[in-house]
Design an enzyme around this catalytic site. Structure first.
Site, PDB file in Angstrom:
ATOM      1  N   LYS A 114      16.597  -3.559   8.215  1.00 57.13           N
ATOM      2  CA  LYS A 114      16.417  -2.921   6.905  1.00 57.13           C
ATOM      3  C   LYS A 114      17.578  -3.193   5.963  1.00 57.13           C
ATOM      4  CE  LYS A 114      13.236   0.903   7.551  1.00 57.13           C
ATOM      5  NZ  LYS A 114      13.059   2.352   7.385  1.00 57.13           N
ATOM      6  N   LYS A 198       4.801  -6.269  11.155  1.00 61.67           N
ATOM      7  CA  LYS A 198       4.149  -4.969  11.185  1.00 61.67           C
ATOM      8  C   LYS A 198       3.400  -4.710   9.873  1.00 61.67           C
ATOM      9  CE  LYS A 198       5.635  -0.341  11.851  1.00 61.67           C
ATOM     10  NZ  LYS A 198       6.668   0.648  11.991  1.00 61.67           N
ATOM     11  N   LYS A 201       3.761  -0.766   4.054  1.00 61.94           N
ATOM     12  CA  LYS A 201       3.493  -0.533   2.629  1.00 61.94           C
ATOM     13  C   LYS A 201       4.421  -1.357   1.761  1.00 61.94           C
ATOM     14  CE  LYS A 201       5.299   3.716   4.121  1.00 61.94           C
ATOM     15  NZ  LYS A 201       4.727   4.938   4.634  1.00 61.94           N
TER      16      LYS A 201
END
Ligand code: TRP
Length: 334
Positions: A114, A198, A201
Site C-alpha cells: 500500500k 484482488k 474498489k
C-alpha cells in the site's frame, strides 16, 4: 480462561461494496451469526490511514452499514457498529503500540504494497494499522476472526501482540489468541480483468468488479467481458493452475451457488466459458440484485442506519469499558 466464543470482524468504509467484499467476507459473517455471538464493525479509523474526503467517508460508513444489513446481518443478533464511536479502540491501540515491535510491523506485506515506492510519505497510521486491528479484536477478547487470506498476516500479528502482552504483564491467558476463520472455497475474489489481482474498489476499470449496486445490464456486460482464455473448462483443478482468470470465474460461480470447485468442474468439464458466463450472470442477478436494491433503499434512510449504529455502539461500549478497566489496571495506569 473463559471458553466463550466471540466472532469479530471489520470492513473498511472506503467506497462501493463489491462481490469480493460479499463472497470473501460478508456472506460468511451472515452464516456465523447463526451459530456464535458476533460483532461486525465498520472500521472507519482504518479507512483514514489513507486520506478520505470527509463527506464521502460519512456516506461510506452508512453505506457499508447498509451493505451489512442488506446481505442479511441482523442487528438483533449481532452487534453492528462503527469503530470510531467506541473510543476504546483508539485507547487500546495506543497501549498495543507500546507492546508491538517495529521489527514485526516491518514484515507486514500489506504495508509494503500500500505504501508503494515512497514509504517515507505513507502516513504513520498506515504503518501501525495492524496494531489498531489487534486492538479491535482484543478489546472484546474476540476468539474467532473471519478474514480474507490477505489479512492472515495481520491476524498472526494480533496473536503475537496478545501473547506478548500476556507474557510482559504475567497475565497468562488474559487475551485469548484469536483464531482466523479463512474460508476454504474462496478467500480471494480476483479482478475480472486480471486474475492475479484482488477484486478492488481502487482498480480503475469498473469492468474489473461487480459492485453490489450494479444493475442487471451491468452484471451481464461485465461477466461477458470478463477475461478468460481460449481453452474450455477442464476436468480438474490442477489444469487451472496457470489459468488465473478461468479459475477465478469458476470459483466465483461455485461460491455463489454454494458448491465447491470440484462440483462445478464435474458439471461443466469440456464446455466453453460462454456457457459458464451466462449461468454466472444469471445467478449473480438472482443473488446480488436484491442486495443492491436493499442497499439503495436503506441508504435513503440515513437516520435508520444511524440508529442501528448507535444501538450497536451502546452494546459494544459496555463490553469495551469492562475489558479496558482491567487492561488499564494490568498496565498500571491510574
Ligand atoms: N484490516 C481489515 C481489512 O482491510 C479490516 C479490519 C480492521 C479487521 N479491523 C479488523 C478485520 C479486525 C478483522 C478484524 O480487510
Amino acid at each position: 480462561m473463559s471458553d466463550k466464543k466471540l466472532v469479530f470482524s471489520g470492513v473498511q468504509p472506503t467506497g462501493n461494496l463489491h462481490l469480493g467484499n460479499y463472497l470473501g467476507a460478508i456472506k460468511n459473517f451472515v452464516s456465523l451469526q447463526k451459530k456464535m455471538n458476533c460483532m461486525y464493525c465498520v472500521v472507519d479509523l482504518h479507512a483514514i490511514t489513507t486520506f478520505q474526503n470527509p463527506k464521502d467517508l460519512r456516506k461510506n460508513i452508512l453505506e457499508t452499514t447498509a451493505g451489512f444489513l442488506a446481505s442479511g446481518l441482523d442487528a438483533e443478533k449481532s452487534i453492528i457498529f462503527n469503530q470510531s464511536s467506541v473510543s476504546g479502540h483508539a485507547e487500546l491501540a495506543w497501549i498495543l503500540n507500546c507492546v508491538s515491535r517495529i521489527g514485526w510491523l516491518n514484515r507486514m506485506t500489506q504495508f509494503k504494497d500500500k505504501a508503494g515506492k515512497d514509504k517515507e510519505k505513507a502516513s504513520v497510521g498506515l504503518y501501525i494499522y495492524p496494531n489498531l486491528m489487534a486492538a479491535d479484536i482484543l478489546l472484546y477478547k474476540a476468539t474467532h476472526v473471519p478474514v480474507g487470506a490477505d489479512q492472515k498476516q495481520h491476524l498472526e500479528l494480533s496473536r503475537d501482540i496478545a501473547q506478548k502482552f500476556n507474557n510482559d504483564f504475567q497475565k497468562e491467558n488474559f487475551f485469548p489468541l484469536p483464531e482466523p476463520l479463512i474460508q476454504k472455497n474462496i478467500s480471494r475474489v480476483m479482478s475480472l480483468r486480471d486474475g492475479t489481482k484482488k477484486m478492488s474498489k481502487s482498480e480503475e476499470s469498473d469492468y474489473s468488479r461487480i459492485n453490489l449496486k450494479d444493475n442487471a445490464d451491468e452484471i451481464v456486460k461485465k461477466i461477458k467481458k470478463a477475461k478468460t482464455d481460449s481453452k474450455p473448462i477442464p476436468e480438474n483443478e490442477r489444469e487451472l493452475k496457470d489459468r488465473p482468470e478461468a479459475l477465478n470465474l469458476i470459483n466465483i460461480y461455485a461460491d455463489t451457488i454454494e458448491e465447491n470447485l470440484e462440483f462445478v468442474l464435474s458439471e461443466m468439464a469440456g464446455k466453453d466459458f460462454s456457457h459458464l458466463k451466462s449461468k454466472l450472470a444469471d445467478i449473480l442477478i438472482e443473488k446480488i440484485l436484491p442486495i443492491g436494491k436493499s442497499i439503495k433503499e436503506l441508504t435513503n434512510d440515513s437516520s435508520f442506519l444511524e440508529k442501528i449504529l448507535k444501538k450497536g455502539t451502546e452494546k459494544a461500549s459496555i463490553k469495551a469499558e469492562e475489558n479496558l478497566k482491567k487492561i488499564r489496571e494490568i498496565v498500571g495506569l491510574l
